[in-house]
Design an enzyme around this catalytic site. Structure first.
Site, PDB file in Angstrom:
ATOM      1  N   LYS A 121       0.863  -1.180   0.000  1.00 37.58           N
ATOM      2  CA  LYS A 121       0.000   0.000   0.000  1.00 37.58           C
ATOM      3  C   LYS A 121       0.901   1.233   0.000  1.00 37.58           C
ATOM      4  O   LYS A 121       1.504   1.579   1.000  1.00 37.58           O
ATOM      5  CB  LYS A 121      -0.907   0.029   1.228  1.00 37.58           C
ATOM      6  CG  LYS A 121      -1.796   1.293   1.290  1.00 37.58           C
ATOM      7  CD  LYS A 121      -2.041   1.728   2.696  1.00 37.58           C
ATOM      8  CE  LYS A 121      -2.494   3.152   2.874  1.00 37.58           C
ATOM      9  NZ  LYS A 121      -2.138   4.150   1.910  1.00 37.58           N
TER      10      LYS A 121
ATOM     11  N   GLU B 244       9.521   1.523  11.119  1.00 39.78           N
ATOM     12  CA  GLU B 244      10.469   2.632  11.228  1.00 39.78           C
ATOM     13  C   GLU B 244       9.655   3.914  11.190  1.00 39.78           C
ATOM     14  O   GLU B 244       8.861   4.129  10.266  1.00 39.78           O
ATOM     15  CB  GLU B 244      11.504   2.581  10.115  1.00 39.78           C
ATOM     16  CG  GLU B 244      12.462   1.396  10.246  1.00 39.78           C
ATOM     17  CD  GLU B 244      13.182   1.342  11.585  1.00 39.78           C
ATOM     18  OE1 GLU B 244      13.414   2.415  12.190  1.00 39.78           O
ATOM     19  OE2 GLU B 244      13.517   0.232  12.038  1.00 39.78           O
TER      20      GLU B 244
ATOM     21  N   CYS C 137      12.582  11.557   7.748  1.00 42.74           N
ATOM     22  CA  CYS C 137      12.623  11.093   9.136  1.00 42.74           C
ATOM     23  C   CYS C 137      14.004  11.284   9.746  1.00 42.74           C
ATOM     24  O   CYS C 137      14.147  11.328  10.963  1.00 42.74           O
ATOM     25  CB  CYS C 137      12.192   9.632   9.223  1.00 42.74           C
ATOM     26  SG  CYS C 137      13.155   8.511   8.192  1.00 42.74           S
TER      27      CYS C 137
ATOM     28  N   GLU D  74       8.398  16.076  16.496  1.00 46.28           N
ATOM     29  CA  GLU D  74       8.804  16.039  15.094  1.00 46.28           C
ATOM     30  C   GLU D  74       7.990  17.043  14.288  1.00 46.28           C
ATOM     31  O   GLU D  74       6.767  16.994  14.268  1.00 46.28           O
ATOM     32  CB  GLU D  74       8.611  14.627  14.522  1.00 46.28           C
ATOM     33  CG  GLU D  74       9.122  14.486  13.104  1.00 46.28           C
ATOM     34  CD  GLU D  74       9.031  13.063  12.586  1.00 46.28           C
ATOM     35  OE1 GLU D  74       9.960  12.629  11.880  1.00 46.28           O
ATOM     36  OE2 GLU D  74       8.031  12.384  12.890  1.00 46.28           O
TER      37      GLU D  74
END
Length: 482
Positions: free
Chosen positions: A175, A250, A284, A383
């Site tokens: 996906k 992750e 990231c 973040e």
């Protein structure tokens, strides 16, 4: 009129049974619809899973070198379409042309790497405790795996999940992120042209609830590999754990670069600047915090401010220094964090808004440097996923290391220093899965493990290199008494 793209299930390009589609617009020009994709249902996912399960045994029995040849041919066909894939990535995700071309080349290299690894798959031989016996291990594929990939590296991350999964004999359903699914679709066209057997790899677009959730919960899925936010990854891991699926997630990061007095400041600025503002901060591993010794803090702040203000922001196809955010929601999130930083008492030294002038018809934001930041502030803890650099001043190396570790994430971290003791101590004590000395926090070699500590990862299996093969295989130990 934009093209309507289909799912790829059991070797065929099919529309969703829902009959519905969603559109993707160019983040640099929101008037441009660059493609329409299937709004797939759980039934579509189940059809794809059934196809993958049916193809399992034959693909697992295919010799490794033969699987590798298909991966090699896939990479070759992708290389022939590099310019097309690069432009597609730019139009959907917003990266600059140079960044997109580098990412497409990365995917090509990943297929070449795992094509060769497929030829070399094997276990280990051990000495038995008695004569007339053999004792050895053999790796075996897990079965059918679900892959859920993000929009920020929409071809590289799918490649580094697809290639080792296929090399080791697994079948799969992927996906892709709805913001940028087309470069993954191009990879599947290349797999199809390379004569991958029907059902081995399946491509299904749609929402996380309709497509992603079934991949984590379906009993016929043997493992799930996810890259994305910590919030979603935690849910995926918890769902997969219900029937003891193997899982690899992750997730987020709040990556620091420590700048010490011995550093060459021009070099430190280049390292931090590329890490913070490259890919519009939408990585990231992006440098989100510069932790700077007080002896060089003023010099560094002046220089990094000049660096940020020198960057050209514009549409990725024009290959500026920095492209737009991928979506309106990502842009608004970044702007909100800048407002929060101000409210918490930090100073926006430069940037912090949307650029003015003609040509900014998309989700553009200015490269932003925030100073007077304390480690407990939200801008230093959460973040942002945008081109916002928080500068934190510290008094010594020990404080720098403590601040670097003072977050819930632990993905990538770097230090700029000419002091070998500091460099080694940093590598020893920093709480991050990737530690770098005199390098930017971004940028990864494809043949070594990648993954994080703390809330950056499920801390189970790493990705890339041999670690990527480890996740997708189970070890059988064989006792042979002859």
């Amino acid at each position: 009129m934009s093209t309507v793209h289909a799912n790829y299930i059991d070797g065929q390009w099919n529309e969703s049974e829902s009959g519905d589609t969603f559109e993707v617009r160019n983040p640099a020009n929101t008037d441009e619809v660059v493609g329409q994709y299937q709004s797939s249902t759980r039934a579509d996912v189940e059809t794809a899973i059934d196809a993958a399960v049916a193809a399992q045994d034959e693909w697992a029995d295919t010799p490794g070198p033969s699987r590798g040849q298909i991966l090699k041919e896939t990479g070759n066909r992708l290389a022939a379409r590099k310019d097309e894939a690069t432009e597609t990535l730019v139009r959907e995700e917003g990266k600059t042309r140079s960044e997109a071309a580098g990412e497409v080349q990365r995917a090509i290299d990943i297929f070449a790497y795992y094509a060769e690894k497929a030829r070399d798959l094997g276990g280990t031989s051990k000495a038995p405790s008695a004569p007339g016996k053999d004792l050895y291990t053999k790796p075996e594929p897990l079965g059918t795996v679900g892959l859920i990939t993000p929009w920020n590296y929409p071809i590289a991350i799918p490649a580094w999940k697809l290639a080792p999964a296929l090399a080791t004999g697994n079948t799969l359903i992927i996906k892709p992120a709805s913001e940028a699914p087309n470069v993954t679709r191009i990879v599947f066209e290349c797999l199809d042209e390379a004569r991958l057997p029907d059902g081995v790899a399946n491509f299904v677009t749609g929402s996380g609830s309709e497509v992603g959730a079934p991949l984590a919960s379906n009993d016929d899925i043997d493992a799930v590999s996810f890259t994305g936010s910590t919030e979603v990854g935690t849910t995926v891991a918890q769902t997969a754990a219900d029937d003891l699926k193997r899982v690899q997630c992750e997730m987020g990061g709040k990556n620091p670069t420590v700048v010490m007095p011995s550093a060459d400041i021009d070099n430190a600025v280049d390292i931090v600047g590329v890490g913070a503002f490259g890919t519009t901060g939408q990585s990231c591993t992006a440098c989100s915090r510069a932790i700077v010794h007080e002896d060089v803090a003023d010099e560094f702040v002046d220089a990094i401010t000049d660096y940020a203000e020198s960057l050209e922001v514009g549409p990725g196809l024009e290959d500026p220094d920095m492209g737009p955010h991928v979506s309106r929601s990502e842009l608004e999130s970044t702007l909100e964090y800048v407002d929060v930083a101000r409210e918490d008492g930090a100073t926006v030294r430069t940037g912090g808004g949307e650029p003015d002038g003609d040509g900014y018809d998309g989700f553009f934001v200015e490269p932003t440097v925030v100073t007077d930041v304390e480690s407990e502030m939200r801008i230093a803890q959460e973040e942002v996923f945008g081109p916002v650099l928080a500068v934190i001043t510290v008094g010594d190396f020990e404080e720098a290391l403590a601040v670097a570790n003072d977050v819930e994430y632990g993905l990538s971290a770097s230090i700029v220093t000419q002091d070998l003791t500091e460099a080694n101590q940093f590598v020893e004590d920093v709480e991050a899965g990737v530690a770098k000395v005199n390098e930017k926090t971004t940028g990864l070699e494809l043949h070594v493990p990648f993954g994080g500590y703390k809330n950056s990862s499920t801390n189970t299996y790493r990705e890339q290199g041999d670690a990527g093969l480890d996740f997708f295989t189970s070890t059988k130990t064989v006792y042979m008494n002859y």
